[in-house]
Design a protein around this motif. Structure first.
Motif, mmCIF file in Angstrom:
data_model
loop_
_atom_site.group_PDB
_atom_site.id
_atom_site.type_symbol
_atom_site.label_atom_id
_atom_site.label_comp_id
_atom_site.label_asym_id
_atom_site.label_seq_id
_atom_site.Cartn_x
_atom_site.Cartn_y
_atom_site.Cartn_z
ATOM 1 N N UNK A 11 31.022 -18.416 50.055
ATOM 2 C CA UNK A 11 31.768 -17.377 49.338
ATOM 3 C C UNK A 11 32.797 -17.999 48.401
ATOM 4 N N UNK A 12 32.989 -17.360 47.247
ATOM 5 C CA UNK A 12 33.971 -17.843 46.273
ATOM 6 C C UNK A 12 34.772 -16.666 45.728
ATOM 7 N N UNK A 13 35.912 -16.978 45.141
ATOM 8 C CA UNK A 13 36.772 -15.948 44.547
ATOM 9 C C UNK A 13 36.521 -15.796 43.049
ATOM 10 N N UNK A 14 36.176 -16.879 42.360
ATOM 11 C CA UNK A 14 36.086 -16.854 40.900
ATOM 12 C C UNK A 14 34.902 -17.695 40.436
ATOM 13 N N UNK A 73 40.242 -18.166 53.926
ATOM 14 C CA UNK A 73 40.458 -19.504 53.362
ATOM 15 C C UNK A 73 40.969 -20.424 54.475
ATOM 16 N N UNK A 74 40.411 -21.617 54.547
ATOM 17 C CA UNK A 74 40.783 -22.543 55.591
ATOM 18 C C UNK A 74 39.842 -22.501 56.785
ATOM 19 N N UNK A 75 38.955 -21.514 56.812
ATOM 20 C CA UNK A 75 37.921 -21.444 57.834
ATOM 21 C C UNK A 75 36.579 -21.666 57.161
ATOM 22 N N UNK A 76 35.530 -21.836 57.931
ATOM 23 C CA UNK A 76 34.216 -22.131 57.378
ATOM 24 C C UNK A 76 33.295 -20.926 57.543
ATOM 25 N N UNK A 77 32.518 -20.616 56.507
ATOM 26 C CA UNK A 77 31.532 -19.533 56.555
ATOM 27 C C UNK A 77 30.352 -19.929 55.685
ATOM 28 N N UNK A 78 29.147 -19.789 56.200
ATOM 29 C CA UNK A 78 27.951 -20.064 55.407
ATOM 30 C C UNK A 78 26.858 -19.057 55.729
ATOM 31 N N UNK A 79 25.949 -18.888 54.792
ATOM 32 C CA UNK A 79 24.700 -18.175 55.001
ATOM 33 C C UNK A 79 23.608 -19.172 54.648
ATOM 34 N N UNK A 80 22.773 -19.509 55.595
ATOM 35 C CA UNK A 80 21.678 -20.431 55.344
ATOM 36 C C UNK A 80 20.510 -19.619 54.810
ATOM 37 N N UNK A 81 19.958 -20.058 53.688
ATOM 38 C CA UNK A 81 18.891 -19.301 53.034
ATOM 39 C C UNK A 81 17.655 -20.164 52.874
#
Length: 127
Positions: A11-14, A73-81
């Motif tokens: 995930x990103x903000x900009x 922010x400061x934690x980890x999050x991913x979606x594996x595709x």
């Protein structure tokens, strides 16, 4: 069975700032057709022949992860595709006890579905 490419989504903000950051820091070149902001949509970089990095605005990332909270922010999050037979993989996940986060459906970027494994790790399958 081999899956290629594997796509790691963050995930990103900009979009523009993230595009510039990855191009500068990792010297990666985004691929794909540019959107109205001049940045390819979706924003992807090939890390190698088998792994891509996709940067998704938080709103879009929220759609993929369903009713879960995206990591702060400061934690980890991913979606594996991965790319594959969406219906077959989602059905196998269902039978194996996985949680179906989004049922297979046509989206602007392709036919896709998302499941969580038994530990809650998210996988999006796209045809």
């Amino acid at each position: 069975m081999a899956y290629a490419p594997v796509v790691v989504s963050l995930p990103i903000a900009d979009r523009r700032a993230s595009h510039a950051f990855y191009a500068e820091v990792l010297q990666l070149q985004a691929f794909g057709a540019p959107a109205d902001d001049g940045v390819p949509e979706p924003l992807q970089f090939a890390l190698n022949d088998g792994v891509h990095l996709m940067l998704i605005p938080r709103g879009g990332f929220g759609w993929v992860i369903g009713d879960r909270d995206a990591a702060a922010r400061g934690q980890v999050e991913t979606v594996l595709s991965l790319t594959g037979d969406v219906d077959a993989v989602i059905e196998r996940a269902r039978r194996a006890g996985g949680e179906i986060v989004t049922e297979p459906a046509r989206q602007p970027w392709g036919y896709t579905g998302t499941f969580a494994d038994r530990d809650g790790h998210l996988w999006m399958v796209t045809a």
